[in-house]
Design a protein around this motif. Sequence first.
Motif, PDB file in Angstrom:
ATOM      1  N   GLN A 116      -2.226   1.538  -5.678  1.00  0.00           N
ATOM      2  CA  GLN A 116      -1.511   1.012  -4.520  1.00  0.00           C
ATOM      3  C   GLN A 116      -2.282   1.271  -3.233  1.00  0.00           C
ATOM      4  O   GLN A 116      -2.330   0.421  -2.348  1.00  0.00           O
ATOM      5  CB  GLN A 116      -0.120   1.630  -4.416  1.00  0.00           C
ATOM      6  N   LEU A 117      -2.880   2.448  -3.119  1.00  0.00           N
ATOM      7  CA  LEU A 117      -3.646   2.780  -1.923  1.00  0.00           C
ATOM      8  C   LEU A 117      -4.850   1.851  -1.764  1.00  0.00           C
ATOM      9  O   LEU A 117      -5.161   1.413  -0.652  1.00  0.00           O
ATOM     10  CB  LEU A 117      -4.095   4.247  -1.963  1.00  0.00           C
ATOM     11  N   ILE A 118      -5.502   1.518  -2.853  1.00  0.00           N
ATOM     12  CA  ILE A 118      -6.628   0.584  -2.798  1.00  0.00           C
ATOM     13  C   ILE A 118      -6.164  -0.775  -2.286  1.00  0.00           C
ATOM     14  O   ILE A 118      -6.795  -1.374  -1.405  1.00  0.00           O
ATOM     15  CB  ILE A 118      -7.293   0.454  -4.183  1.00  0.00           C
ATOM     16  N   VAL A 119      -5.053  -1.270  -2.800  1.00  0.00           N
ATOM     17  CA  VAL A 119      -4.523  -2.563  -2.360  1.00  0.00           C
ATOM     18  C   VAL A 119      -4.143  -2.520  -0.873  1.00  0.00           C
ATOM     19  O   VAL A 119      -4.456  -3.438  -0.112  1.00  0.00           O
ATOM     20  CB  VAL A 119      -3.317  -2.993  -3.223  1.00  0.00           C
ATOM     21  N   VAL A 120      -3.497  -1.431  -0.443  1.00  0.00           N
ATOM     22  CA  VAL A 120      -3.091  -1.301   0.963  1.00  0.00           C
ATOM     23  C   VAL A 120      -4.312  -1.222   1.871  1.00  0.00           C
ATOM     24  O   VAL A 120      -4.332  -1.833   2.939  1.00  0.00           O
ATOM     25  CB  VAL A 120      -2.176  -0.070   1.144  1.00  0.00           C
ATOM     26  N   MET A 156       4.001  -6.745  11.778  1.00  0.00           N
ATOM     27  CA  MET A 156       4.773  -5.860  10.893  1.00  0.00           C
ATOM     28  C   MET A 156       4.005  -5.586   9.599  1.00  0.00           C
ATOM     29  O   MET A 156       4.092  -4.492   9.042  1.00  0.00           O
ATOM     30  CB  MET A 156       6.147  -6.456  10.571  1.00  0.00           C
ATOM     31  N   ARG A 157       3.236  -6.541   9.142  1.00  0.00           N
ATOM     32  CA  ARG A 157       2.404  -6.352   7.958  1.00  0.00           C
ATOM     33  C   ARG A 157       1.377  -5.255   8.229  1.00  0.00           C
ATOM     34  O   ARG A 157       1.143  -4.388   7.391  1.00  0.00           O
ATOM     35  CB  ARG A 157       1.716  -7.665   7.604  1.00  0.00           C
ATOM     36  N   CYS A 158       0.776  -5.272   9.399  1.00  0.00           N
ATOM     37  CA  CYS A 158      -0.200  -4.257   9.774  1.00  0.00           C
ATOM     38  C   CYS A 158       0.452  -2.874   9.858  1.00  0.00           C
ATOM     39  O   CYS A 158      -0.088  -1.893   9.330  1.00  0.00           O
ATOM     40  CB  CYS A 158      -0.850  -4.624  11.105  1.00  0.00           C
ATOM     41  N   LEU A 159       1.613  -2.793  10.503  1.00  0.00           N
ATOM     42  CA  LEU A 159       2.316  -1.513  10.601  1.00  0.00           C
ATOM     43  C   LEU A 159       2.761  -1.023   9.229  1.00  0.00           C
ATOM     44  O   LEU A 159       2.733   0.183   8.957  1.00  0.00           O
ATOM     45  CB  LEU A 159       3.504  -1.633  11.552  1.00  0.00           C
ATOM     46  N   TRP A 160       3.180  -1.934   8.369  1.00  0.00           N
ATOM     47  CA  TRP A 160       3.567  -1.549   7.017  1.00  0.00           C
ATOM     48  C   TRP A 160       2.363  -0.964   6.277  1.00  0.00           C
ATOM     49  O   TRP A 160       2.500   0.033   5.564  1.00  0.00           O
ATOM     50  CB  TRP A 160       4.124  -2.745   6.248  1.00  0.00           C
ATOM     51  N   CYS A 161       1.199  -1.563   6.438  1.00  0.00           N
ATOM     52  CA  CYS A 161      -0.014  -1.051   5.786  1.00  0.00           C
ATOM     53  C   CYS A 161      -0.306   0.379   6.229  1.00  0.00           C
ATOM     54  O   CYS A 161      -0.631   1.239   5.405  1.00  0.00           O
ATOM     55  CB  CYS A 161      -1.217  -1.937   6.109  1.00  0.00           C
ATOM     56  N   ILE A 215      -0.205   6.082   4.759  1.00  0.00           N
ATOM     57  CA  ILE A 215       0.131   7.481   5.066  1.00  0.00           C
ATOM     58  C   ILE A 215       1.011   8.069   3.965  1.00  0.00           C
ATOM     59  O   ILE A 215       0.775   9.187   3.492  1.00  0.00           O
ATOM     60  CB  ILE A 215       0.799   7.592   6.450  1.00  0.00           C
ATOM     61  N   ALA A 216       2.027   7.336   3.539  1.00  0.00           N
ATOM     62  CA  ALA A 216       2.927   7.819   2.492  1.00  0.00           C
ATOM     63  C   ALA A 216       2.183   8.030   1.171  1.00  0.00           C
ATOM     64  O   ALA A 216       2.386   9.044   0.487  1.00  0.00           O
ATOM     65  CB  ALA A 216       4.080   6.841   2.295  1.00  0.00           C
ATOM     66  N   LEU A 217       1.305   7.114   0.812  1.00  0.00           N
ATOM     67  CA  LEU A 217       0.560   7.251  -0.439  1.00  0.00           C
ATOM     68  C   LEU A 217      -0.439   8.406  -0.381  1.00  0.00           C
ATOM     69  O   LEU A 217      -0.609   9.133  -1.359  1.00  0.00           O
ATOM     70  CB  LEU A 217      -0.154   5.939  -0.771  1.00  0.00           C
ATOM     71  N   ILE A 218      -1.090   8.583   0.758  1.00  0.00           N
ATOM     72  CA  ILE A 218      -2.021   9.703   0.907  1.00  0.00           C
ATOM     73  C   ILE A 218      -1.269  11.026   0.799  1.00  0.00           C
ATOM     74  O   ILE A 218      -1.730  11.955   0.125  1.00  0.00           O
ATOM     75  CB  ILE A 218      -2.809   9.590   2.226  1.00  0.00           C
TER      76      ILE A 218
END
Length: 124
Positions: A33-37, A101-106, A111-114
């Motif tokens: 997921q982190l790679i995709v984000v 919003m897409r940018c902020l979501w990324c 941050i959450a995944l890290i």
Amino acid sequence: MCRGIRVDDEFSILCGRIWIRNRNLVQLFASFQLIVVLISFAQHAFSIAHFGKIFHCSFNETSHTDANFLKHDVIIFDFGLFHELIQVQECIANYLDGGYMRCLWCIGQAIALICALVITFNCS
């Protein structure tokens, strides 16, 4: 014969024979997921650097060869479906709010995944 998947507290069991620690599964899925984000966030950085827009996504981009990286919305999986259905010329994120919003979501998702990965690697 495979019995499917059973999830316990510490392990997941595949086909009744393969035991995998749940921590390892979390690390694997969160890393993917982190790679995709990060690829999606790179689309924003590329768009700002080359076009001066937060998300320059266009399906019929023929004038810029650099824009091939921006032809598809990786997060929303918008690979031209809405272009075919309702004849939009840009990714659906551009129609919603321009891609902000897409940018902020990324950023938030990264941050959450890290944090999740740091905790799973440091937790014993």
